[in-house]
Design an enzyme around this catalytic site. Structure first.
Site, short mmCIF file in Angstrom:
data_model
loop_
_atom_site.label_atom_id
_atom_site.label_comp_id
_atom_site.label_asym_id
_atom_site.label_seq_id
_atom_site.Cartn_x
_atom_site.Cartn_y
_atom_site.Cartn_z
N ARG A 1 10.15 -1.74 -5.40
CA ARG A 1 8.94 -1.70 -6.21
C ARG A 1 8.91 -0.37 -6.98
O ARG A 1 9.21 0.67 -6.40
CB ARG A 1 7.68 -1.82 -5.32
CG ARG A 1 7.62 -3.13 -4.54
CD ARG A 1 6.28 -3.31 -3.86
NE ARG A 1 5.24 -3.66 -4.81
CZ ARG A 1 3.94 -3.74 -4.50
NH1 ARG A 1 3.54 -3.48 -3.27
NH2 ARG A 1 3.04 -4.07 -5.40
N ASP B 1 -1.56 4.57 -6.32
CA ASP B 1 -0.12 4.36 -6.12
C ASP B 1 0.70 5.50 -6.69
O ASP B 1 1.80 5.77 -6.21
CB ASP B 1 0.31 3.03 -6.73
CG ASP B 1 -0.18 1.88 -5.87
OD1 ASP B 1 -1.32 1.45 -6.06
OD2 ASP B 1 0.57 1.48 -4.97
N GLY C 1 0.86 -1.17 0.00
CA GLY C 1 0.00 0.00 0.00
C GLY C 1 0.91 1.23 0.00
O GLY C 1 1.85 1.31 0.80
N ALA C 2 0.62 2.18 -0.90
CA ALA C 2 1.58 3.26 -1.17
C ALA C 2 2.06 4.01 0.08
O ALA C 2 3.27 4.14 0.30
CB ALA C 2 0.98 4.22 -2.20
O1 MRU Z 1 0.44 -4.19 -4.57
P1 MRU Z 1 -0.13 -3.43 -3.41
O2 MRU Z 1 -0.93 -4.28 -2.49
O3 MRU Z 1 0.92 -2.60 -2.70
O4 MRU Z 1 -1.14 -2.40 -4.10
C1 MRU Z 1 -1.82 -1.48 -3.29
C2 MRU Z 1 -2.78 -0.62 -4.00
O5 MRU Z 1 -2.92 -0.68 -5.19
C3 MRU Z 1 -3.51 0.39 -3.17
O6 MRU Z 1 -4.78 0.63 -3.69
C4 MRU Z 1 -2.73 1.70 -3.17
O7 MRU Z 1 -1.39 1.48 -2.82
C5 MRU Z 1 -3.32 2.71 -2.25
S1 MRU Z 1 -3.06 2.30 -0.58
C6 MRU Z 1 -3.73 3.53 0.41
#
Ligand code: MRU
Length: 349
Positions: free
Chosen positions: A89, A237, A47-48
């Site tokens: 990432r 993200d 999650g970002a």
């Molecule tokens: O691959 P992830 O689980 O890190 O992807 C997360 C997402 O796409 C979320 O929607 C995004 O990071 C927003 S989190 C507040």
């Protein structure tokens, strides 16, 4: 959520290992930049905003481990740690935002000795953590004003407390509306291949006492067609300068469905997820992950071992499909190039 997704304890980073949810709530410790890199790669922390916080703490771990006798030596080790963590990432810009902020802090204070500099870096990482709580509350407050009593929100992936320090972005909107006495129902996409919706969002919403219905990703069109959804809210993200938004794979399709069914489609994200240096979605790097994430389901093989797989982890929703971007400073509206630039200018002041 009364759970600290990312925390700092006695010189170590402590995180919820999200690969183990929903079966068990387990915390793990990271003691070195390599541990943080590994936790990011395998989505133990994800999650970002949470990725950004973890990256900042990874830099502190690099500084604490350094044996450098002077600030110049420490700067070399800190830069090395930041470079390495930055390879974990590519899509969530919060990772690079946090690393840049840590390096700028280090540069500003390099005149002090290595111990003082390490302490300052630790303070900066904790400030990023604390600010995240305040920012998420702000997103919740602004977003809750868009929801009416009885609304049904469709969300994708996990943009909740587990994706931030504690409170979430898209789910902060739901939590704030709920705290304000509105009855809100949430439909949660399971979010293949790694099931962040089923494993994480459904889990945290249920814990928070929110009315939740889990659906498979391919059910969203039917559910919207039946008129069950009053708005879609997802996280982000990376948001380009023109409002194009990268989020978990599947978000782009949902935005089209929302448009076809005249349902508003909102992105909820902190200003730190906006990347003014990227002009449009075409410039956003999209992470491609291990093909076995698609060939398997819950650890079991579901496809021929050698079948060719395409596994992009994110897609880009064009700004024209986005009704509003809910941030800590308010809801940004089209034209986004202008509203985004104005919000970032105000924030810098
Ligand atoms: O691959 P992830 O689980 O890190 O992807 C997360 C997402 O796409 C979320 O929607 C995004 O990071 C927003 S989190 C507040």
């Amino acid at each position: 959520m009364n759970i600290k997704t990312v925390d700092w304890k006695r010189g170590r980073m402590r995180i919820v290992d999200q690969t183990r949810l929903p079966e068990e709530l387990v915390y793990i410790e990271c003691r070195a930049p390599e541990d943080v890199h590994d936790a990011l790669r395998r989505l133990a922390v994800r999650g970002a905003p949470a990725i950004g916080i973890a990256a900042a703490m990874g830099v502190v771990l690099g500084a604490r481990r350094s044996k450098a006798a002077d600030a110049a030596g420490l700067m070399r080790d800190v830069r090395k740690a930041a470079r390495y963590i930055g390879t974990a990432r590519p899509t969530a810009v919060n990772l690079f935002w946090a690393l840049r902020r840590m390096l700028e802090t280090a540069e500003r204070h390099r005149a002090g000795g290595p111990r003082a500099l390490t302490r300052l870096l630790e303070r900066e990482a904790l400030a990023i953590l604390e600010e995240d709580n305040a920012v998420c509350r702000g997103i919740g407050r602004h977003g809750a004003a868009l929801l009416r009593d009885g609304d049904a929100v469709l969300t994708h992936c996990n943009a909740g407390g587990l994706a931030t320090a504690r409170y979430g972005t898209a789910l902060a909107v739901v939590y704030a509306a709920h705290e304000g006495g509105k009855r809100i129902r949430v439909y949660t996409d399971e979010t293949r291949p790694l099931l962040q919706g089923a494993r994480l969002t459904a889990w945290e919403l249920a814990r928070a006492g929110i009315d939740t219905t889990l659906i498979c990703d391919n059910m969203a069109a039917k559910v919207m067609g039946e008129g069950r959804i009053t708005c879609v809210i997802t996280g982000a993200d990376r948001i380009a300068a023109n409002g194009d938004t990268a989020n978990k794979i599947g978000t782009y399709g949902l935005a089209h469905l929302a448009r076809a069914h005249r349902v508003p489609f909102y992105i909820a994200a902190p200003l730190s997820t906006i990347d003014p240096a990227t002009a449009s979605g075409r410039g956003i790097p999209i992470e491609e992950r291990d093909p076995d994430e698609v060939r398997t389901f819950a650890g079991r093989r579901i496809a021929p071992r050698r079948v060719r797989v395409y596994n992009p982890a994110f897609d880009v929703t064009p700004a024209r499909l986005i009704s509003g971007i809910i941030t800590e400073v308010g809801v940004l509206r089209p034209p986004y190039r202008r509203s985004i630039a104005a919000a970032l200018r105000r924030d810098r002041r």
